[in-house]
Design a protein around this motif. Structure first.
Motif, PDB file in Angstrom:
ATOM      1  N   GLN A  27       0.829  -1.191   0.000  1.00 51.24           N
ATOM      2  CA  GLN A  27       0.000   0.000   0.000  1.00 51.24           C
ATOM      3  C   GLN A  27       0.870   1.250   0.000  1.00 51.24           C
ATOM      4  O   GLN A  27       1.480   1.596   0.990  1.00 51.24           O
ATOM      5  CB  GLN A  27      -0.949  -0.007   1.200  1.00 51.24           C
ATOM      6  N   ILE A  88      -6.909   7.501  -2.108  1.00 53.88           N
ATOM      7  CA  ILE A  88      -8.075   7.624  -1.227  1.00 53.88           C
ATOM      8  C   ILE A  88      -7.969   8.922  -0.430  1.00 53.88           C
ATOM      9  O   ILE A  88      -6.961   9.170   0.237  1.00 53.88           O
ATOM     10  CB  ILE A  88      -8.175   6.430  -0.261  1.00 53.88           C
ATOM     11  N   LYS A  91     -13.573   8.035   2.934  1.00 52.19           N
ATOM     12  CA  LYS A  91     -14.394   6.831   2.783  1.00 52.19           C
ATOM     13  C   LYS A  91     -15.207   6.642   4.047  1.00 52.19           C
ATOM     14  O   LYS A  91     -14.885   7.194   5.088  1.00 52.19           O
ATOM     15  CB  LYS A  91     -13.524   5.602   2.498  1.00 52.19           C
ATOM     16  N   GLY A  96     -11.062  -1.432   2.412  1.00 51.38           N
ATOM     17  CA  GLY A  96     -10.696  -0.724   1.190  1.00 51.38           C
ATOM     18  C   GLY A  96      -9.502   0.185   1.272  1.00 51.38           C
ATOM     19  O   GLY A  96      -9.337   1.048   0.436  1.00 51.38           O
ATOM     20  N   GLY A  97      -8.646   0.015   2.256  1.00 48.02           N
ATOM     21  CA  GLY A  97      -7.455   0.852   2.345  1.00 48.02           C
ATOM     22  C   GLY A  97      -7.666   2.041   3.258  1.00 48.02           C
ATOM     23  O   GLY A  97      -8.736   2.233   3.823  1.00 48.02           O
ATOM     24  N   LYS A 103      -5.719   3.490  -4.595  1.00 43.91           N
ATOM     25  CA  LYS A 103      -6.878   2.602  -4.733  1.00 43.91           C
ATOM     26  C   LYS A 103      -7.056   2.137  -6.178  1.00 43.91           C
ATOM     27  O   LYS A 103      -7.499   1.034  -6.435  1.00 43.91           O
ATOM     28  CB  LYS A 103      -8.140   3.334  -4.257  1.00 43.91           C
ATOM     29  N   TYR A 119      -7.775  -1.979 -10.082  1.00 40.16           N
ATOM     30  CA  TYR A 119      -8.459  -1.569  -8.856  1.00 40.16           C
ATOM     31  C   TYR A 119      -8.006  -2.478  -7.718  1.00 40.16           C
ATOM     32  O   TYR A 119      -7.990  -3.700  -7.869  1.00 40.16           O
ATOM     33  CB  TYR A 119      -9.976  -1.691  -9.071  1.00 40.16           C
ATOM     34  N   THR A 131      -6.432  -8.427  -0.181  1.00 40.55           N
ATOM     35  CA  THR A 131      -6.460  -7.418  -1.234  1.00 40.55           C
ATOM     36  C   THR A 131      -6.022  -8.046  -2.551  1.00 40.55           C
ATOM     37  O   THR A 131      -5.012  -8.733  -2.609  1.00 40.55           O
ATOM     38  CB  THR A 131      -5.536  -6.233  -0.890  1.00 40.55           C
TER      39      THR A 131
END
Length: 172
Positions: A27, A88, A91, A96-97, A103, A119, A131
């Motif tokens: 990430q 991102i 959210k 989802g991170g 993202k 994605y 993920t």
């Protein structure tokens, strides 16, 4: 002779920890810490007058979860084959991170209103989250709206349509 009942839980725990560690390493946060889209506007958009048509702040909903991302040129030393990264900025879900992470990845095509995409899709499993990087295509319905499809389950069967809606800046 070793006891399988004792070793199996240890093997499962080690496997889980390694998978979670590798996900954390993958990430990227190209703009550093982000608390909101205002940070990205200050760091990237405010003094950048030469924006491509895809660049901006976009929002989308997915299975009851909403995401906000900033799509910016990929001028970072990450994902070098991709032209744009979507970071991102906000959210409403733990999945989802996290803010600041990539993202979505986008690559230009021969069509100015279509992008090859990747994605980062997160699934909840019994052991935590997993993920996956899923390929998709982003099709511009107009300057402020893009459509893309993602799998509806972990088996990657069936697709569900989603829409990116521009919220900043106003398209010309």
């Amino acid at each position: 002779m070793f006891n399988v009942k004792r070793i199996l839980p240890i093997i499962l725990l080690i496997t889980f920890l390694i998978s979670q560690f590798s996900i954390c390493l993958a990430q990227e946060k190209p703009l550093g810490k982000i608390t909101s889209s205002k940070d990205v506007i200050e760091k990237y958009f405010k003094n950048n007058t030469a924006l491509d048509s895809i660049e901006g702040i976009w929002t989308y909903d997915m299975s009851g979860h909403s995401f906000e991302v900033a799509i910016i040129k990929n001028t970072f030393n990450i994902y070098p084959t991709w032209d744009y990264v979507a970071i991102i900025t906000d959210k409403n879900t733990k999945l989802g991170g996290s803010k600041g992470e990539v993202k979505i990845l986008l690559k230009k095509t021969a069509s100015p209103h279509a992008f090859k995409g990747s994605y980062f899709l997160e699934w909840f499993t019994g052991l935590g989250t997993d993920t996956e990087q899923v390929s998709t295509t982003f099709i511009g319905l107009d300057n402020n709206l893009y459509e893309f499809s993602l799998p509806i389950n972990m088996n990657l069967t069936g697709l569900e349509k989603h829409h990116l809606l521009r919220i900043y800046p106003e398209a010309k």
